[in-house]
Design an enzyme around this catalytic site. Structure first.
Site, PDB file in Angstrom:
ATOM      1  N   HIS A 123      19.047 -24.278  10.958  1.00 12.86           N
ATOM      2  CA  HIS A 123      19.395 -25.641  10.569  1.00 12.86           C
ATOM      3  C   HIS A 123      19.974 -26.305  11.820  1.00 12.86           C
ATOM      4  CE1 HIS A 123      21.872 -28.758   8.625  1.00 12.86           C
ATOM      5  NE2 HIS A 123      21.170 -28.575   7.525  1.00 12.86           N
ATOM      6  N   ASP A 200      25.467 -18.273  10.359  1.00  9.89           N
ATOM      7  CA  ASP A 200      25.491 -19.420   9.457  1.00  9.89           C
ATOM      8  C   ASP A 200      25.219 -18.880   8.052  1.00  9.89           C
ATOM      9  OD1 ASP A 200      24.770 -21.510   7.832  1.00  9.89           O
ATOM     10  OD2 ASP A 200      23.550 -22.534   9.324  1.00  9.89           O
ATOM     11  N   GLN A 203      23.643 -20.699   3.306  1.00  7.99           N
ATOM     12  CA  GLN A 203      22.693 -20.455   2.207  1.00  7.99           C
ATOM     13  C   GLN A 203      22.785 -19.029   1.679  1.00  7.99           C
ATOM     14  OE1 GLN A 203      21.064 -22.815   0.791  1.00  7.99           O
ATOM     15  NE2 GLN A 203      21.237 -24.436   2.316  1.00  7.99           N
ATOM     16  N   LYS A 226      28.058 -26.163  -1.355  1.00 10.31           N
ATOM     17  CA  LYS A 226      26.808 -25.471  -1.693  1.00 10.31           C
ATOM     18  C   LYS A 226      27.068 -24.271  -2.598  1.00 10.31           C
ATOM     19  CE  LYS A 226      24.655 -26.639   2.754  1.00 10.31           C
ATOM     20  NZ  LYS A 226      23.575 -27.557   2.428  1.00 10.31           N
ATOM     21  N   CYS A 364      16.453 -30.742   7.975  1.00 12.89           N
ATOM     22  CA  CYS A 364      17.311 -30.542   9.163  1.00 12.89           C
ATOM     23  C   CYS A 364      16.921 -29.286   9.934  1.00 12.89           C
ATOM     24  CB  CYS A 364      18.783 -30.472   8.791  1.00 12.89           C
ATOM     25  SG  CYS A 364      19.397 -31.973   8.066  1.00 12.89           S
TER      26      CYS A 364
HETATM   27  C1  LIG Z   1      21.468 -23.109   6.653  1.00 10.94           C
HETATM   28  C2  LIG Z   1      22.379 -24.296   6.710  1.00 10.94           C
HETATM   29  N1  LIG Z   1      23.297 -24.361   7.668  1.00 10.94           N
HETATM   30  C3  LIG Z   1      24.150 -25.384   7.763  1.00 10.94           C
HETATM   31  C4  LIG Z   1      24.113 -26.433   6.883  1.00 10.94           C
HETATM   32  C5  LIG Z   1      25.084 -27.556   7.038  1.00 10.94           C
HETATM   33  O1  LIG Z   1      26.026 -27.538   6.045  1.00 10.94           O
HETATM   34  P1  LIG Z   1      27.103 -28.711   5.921  1.00 10.94           P
HETATM   35  O2  LIG Z   1      26.328 -29.998   5.945  1.00 10.94           O
HETATM   36  O3  LIG Z   1      27.769 -28.444   4.632  1.00 10.94           O
HETATM   37  O4  LIG Z   1      28.021 -28.595   7.091  1.00 10.94           O
HETATM   38  C6  LIG Z   1      23.169 -26.429   5.866  1.00 10.94           C
HETATM   39  C7  LIG Z   1      23.068 -27.556   4.928  1.00 10.94           C
HETATM   40  O5  LIG Z   1      22.043 -27.821   4.368  1.00 10.94           O
HETATM   41  C8  LIG Z   1      22.279 -25.324   5.772  1.00 10.94           C
HETATM   42  O6  LIG Z   1      21.361 -25.266   4.821  1.00 10.94           O
END
Ligand SMILES: Cc1ncc(COP(=O)(O)O)c(C=O)c1O
Length: 406
Positions: A123, A200, A203, A226, A364
């Site tokens: 992402h 990260d 998910q 999430k 993204c």
């Molecule tokens: C894999 C992953 N990393 C990071 C993020 C970013 O999360 P946040 O917008 O809550 O900081 C997302 C959000 O969709 C995501 O799916």
């Protein structure tokens, strides 16, 4: 234990919503999940019963709020199996957690000529902070490539990790492909060359059991919104040995030990990284969201959502011209697809009119889209409250929409 999806659904009043006169089917859980009554009630109780600013004041209201806030730190520690509560830092979300580590770890450990390995399926929030950091410090980003089925080419790690590598950044679960990466193996390969790993987990934590200690992750980040919790709160887990060596990310109240006009000494972890008044309500309301996940059982949630994944994938595959992106052997409940000759946005918009919320676009993850040479996909992503009946409704609606658009 039987998975009681009706009981779980009863906690989410919003699921009774009608959209355009049709019952809501919410399949955009990877973007953000709905909130259970437990979270809503906790927020209300905080403001009606004992709200005050945390840590500072010597009065009842502040003490009660501080206790509630700090008890969520314990809860998070236990939820992800961290070694100590001081290794849990509250942030705004995964994005801020990644930026914190990029800025602070970067300042201490990344210098001209350093290399940072980033996987191709990240992402943007686990890619852009590293790019910004590399740019600022004269370092280089090295790609950990992916294969067409959506798995990382981990066999390349032994050549990619060199004496110049300072950090490896990788997602636990892909938000586009659903791939569950073999984290233990990746971390082991990095550690063999003394390279720390930033994971990260945005998910992952709401879908599969996660134990950061067993994984031996150096950093692990995720977002409350999430995982059925409130917006504007995230977690950064960091191993003490790294956090203690890293400089503060932001300056302000709470993160100091002593301030004179000339100079400041800083608090111990985690407060060193929590400048200013945090999202007090958000952190406290994350507590019942974690409790719900724990009561339901992460193993049970993983099994239920896997069942939904299999059920839906099987039916989608029968549709003519449908391509699924991401067919890794280990997947969570995320399916990205396109249908020959139809723009994903058109599909998403038409499905919405039938009450079905899906995501469309690049999610993204532009480098991943470039890899597949596509502008975007339609993505369905499941949560603890979804059912096979909802999938039936989705498939039926999809067939109708495709007929209209072709
Ligand atoms: C894999 C992953 N990393 C990071 C993020 C970013 O999360 P946040 O917008 O809550 O900081 C997302 C959000 O969709 C995501 O799916």
């Amino acid at each position: 234990m039987e998975y009681d999806v009706n009981k779980i659904r009863s906690y989410f009043p919003v699921l009774k919503q009608q959209v355009y006169g049709k019952p809501l089917v919410y399949f955009d859980n990877a973007a953000s999940t709905q909130k259970p009554v437990q979270v809503l009630l906790k927020t209300g109780r905080l403001y009606t019963e004992f709200y005050g600013n945390i840590h500072r004041a010597a009065h009842y209201m502040a003490d009660k709020t501080t206790d509630a806030f700090e008890s969520v730190r314990d809860q998070v520690q236990q939820f992800i199996g961290a070694g100590s509560r001081e290794e849990i830092i509250f942030t705004k979300g995964t994005t801020e957690s990644a930026n914190l580590v990029a800025a602070s770890f970067g300042e201490q450990f990344i210098s001209p000529g350093s290399e940072i390995i980033v996987s191709e399926m990240e992402h943007h929030s686990n890619m852009v902070p590293w790019q910004l950091n590399a740019l600022k410090r004269g370092a280089k980003i090295v790609k950990l490539p992916m294969s067409r089925n959506g798995e990382l080419q981990t066999s390349l790690l032994s050549e990619l990790i060199t004496s110049k590598t300072r950090l490896l950044a990788v997602t636990h679960v892909s938000n586009v492909l659903g791939t569950i990466n073999p984290l233990a193996q990746i971390i082991d390969a990095a550690h063999r060359k003394n390279v720390p790993v930033f994971v990260d987990g945005a998910q992952a934590v709401q879908h599969i059991p996660v134990n950061v200690k067993a994984l031996d992750a150096d950093f692990y980040a995720f977002s409350a919104h999430k995982m059925y919790g409130p917006n504007g709160v995230g977690v950064l887990y960091g191993k003490r040995k790294w956090l203690e060596q890293m400089p503060p990310y932001q300056g302000g109240g709470e993160m100091i030990s002593e301030v004179t006009f000339e100079k400041t000494t800083f608090s111990e972890i985690p407060f060193k990284f929590e400048a200013g008044t945090p999202n007090i309500t958000g952190v406290i309301a994350l507590g019942p969201a974690i409790a719900l996940l724990q009561e339901t059982g992460m193993e049970h949630i993983a099994a239920w959502e896997h069942q939904l994944l299999d059920y839906c994938t099987h039916q989608l595959k029968e549709l003519e011209g449908l391509v699924i992106y991401g067919e890794a052997s280990q997947k969570s409940g995320v399916i990205s697809f396109n249908i020959d000759g139809i723009h994903p946005f058109d599909l998403g918009t038409m499905l919405d009119k039938t009450g079905i919320a899906v995501r469309t676009g690049h999610h993204c993850a532009d480098p991943l889209m470039s890899y597949f040479n596509i502008p975007g996909t339609v993505r369905v992503s499941f949560g603890i409250y979804n059912t096979t009946e909802e999938i039936d409704r989705f498939i039926e609606a999809l067939k109708r929409v495709v007929k209209m658009l072709k």
